[in-house]
Write a protein that holds these residues in place. Structure first.
Motif, mmCIF file in Angstrom:
data_model
loop_
_atom_site.group_PDB
_atom_site.id
_atom_site.type_symbol
_atom_site.label_atom_id
_atom_site.label_comp_id
_atom_site.label_asym_id
_atom_site.label_seq_id
_atom_site.Cartn_x
_atom_site.Cartn_y
_atom_site.Cartn_z
ATOM 1 N N CYS A 141 0.850 -1.198 0.000
ATOM 2 C CA CYS A 141 0.000 0.000 0.000
ATOM 3 C C CYS A 141 0.882 1.244 0.000
ATOM 4 N N CYS A 167 0.436 4.094 1.127
ATOM 5 C CA CYS A 167 0.424 4.979 2.306
ATOM 6 C C CYS A 167 1.545 4.621 3.266
ATOM 7 N N CYS A 212 1.615 1.799 5.163
ATOM 8 C CA CYS A 212 1.117 1.085 6.352
ATOM 9 C C CYS A 212 1.674 -0.328 6.453
ATOM 10 N N ALA A 219 -4.581 0.288 -0.076
ATOM 11 C CA ALA A 219 -5.634 -0.491 0.575
ATOM 12 C C ALA A 219 -6.875 0.401 0.664
ATOM 13 N N HIS A 247 -7.102 4.064 2.162
ATOM 14 C CA HIS A 247 -5.793 4.545 2.622
ATOM 15 C C HIS A 247 -5.275 5.715 1.809
#
Ligand SMILES: [Zn+2]
Length: 176
Positions: free
Chosen positions: A127, A129, A131, A140, A143
């Protein structure tokens, strides 16, 4: 990666672990029939088969069904793919349905594996972001907002308006 399964000749079966009356290929079979006939049961490496995203069912040298693989079930010493047919508008379907087998092999194995360029959009990746989750999209679910909010917090004192004004001043609006 994708798994390609080539249907054999039509034959009726009894005591089939998937409850079928027949396997193999016959003229003008529907995609649903082709998937039912082709998704099992095969001697295949379960770990390998489970890692495939798509299955192409081939009958008489042409792709007759395309499915997204969701799992693999065991039936004695054989396995069956579980999944859902994909349809028009899906890039893998649009590229291969009705076309020649894209993964022909010399060994005559009914089950073979290969990669298809259309799968790239669906590959599992981290992902964006940060994470640590994996996804078949850039982010995701939800996100992308988390990533945008983090930047608003870090660079625009928590003000979405400041971000928008910064974007507008750096990227003049197209004429409307
Ligand atoms: Zn994330």
């Amino acid at each position: 990666m994708a798994v390609r399964i080539a249907l054999g000749d039509y034959q009726s079966v009894a005591g089939d672990p998937l409850g079928r009356d027949y396997i193999g290929c016959f003229p003008r079979m529907t995609e649903e029939e082709a998937w039912r006939a082709g998704r099992g049961v095969w001697k295949m490496n379960r770990t390998r088969a489970s890692s495939e995203r798509f299955a192409l069912i081939v009958g008489h040298g042409k792709v007759v069904a395309v499915a997204q693989v969701k799992g693999v079930t065991k039936h004695d010493d054989r396995h069956a793919l579980e999944g859902d047919l994909v349809s028009a508008g899906h890039p893998v379907y649009d590229a291969y349905i009705g076309r020649p087998d894209p993964l022909p092999n010399q060994s005559q194995n009914r089950v073979t594996y290969g990669s298809l360029p259309e799968e790239d959009a669906f590959r599992i990746r981290p992902c964006a972001c940060g994470c640590g989750e994996a996804s078949d999209r850039d982010f995701a679910p939800g996100h992308e907002f988390r990533a945008i909010q983090a930047r608003i917090r870090d660079h625009f004192s928590g003000s979405p308006l400041a971000l928008i004004q910064w974007i507008d001043s750096n990227h003049p609006q197209p004429a409307r």
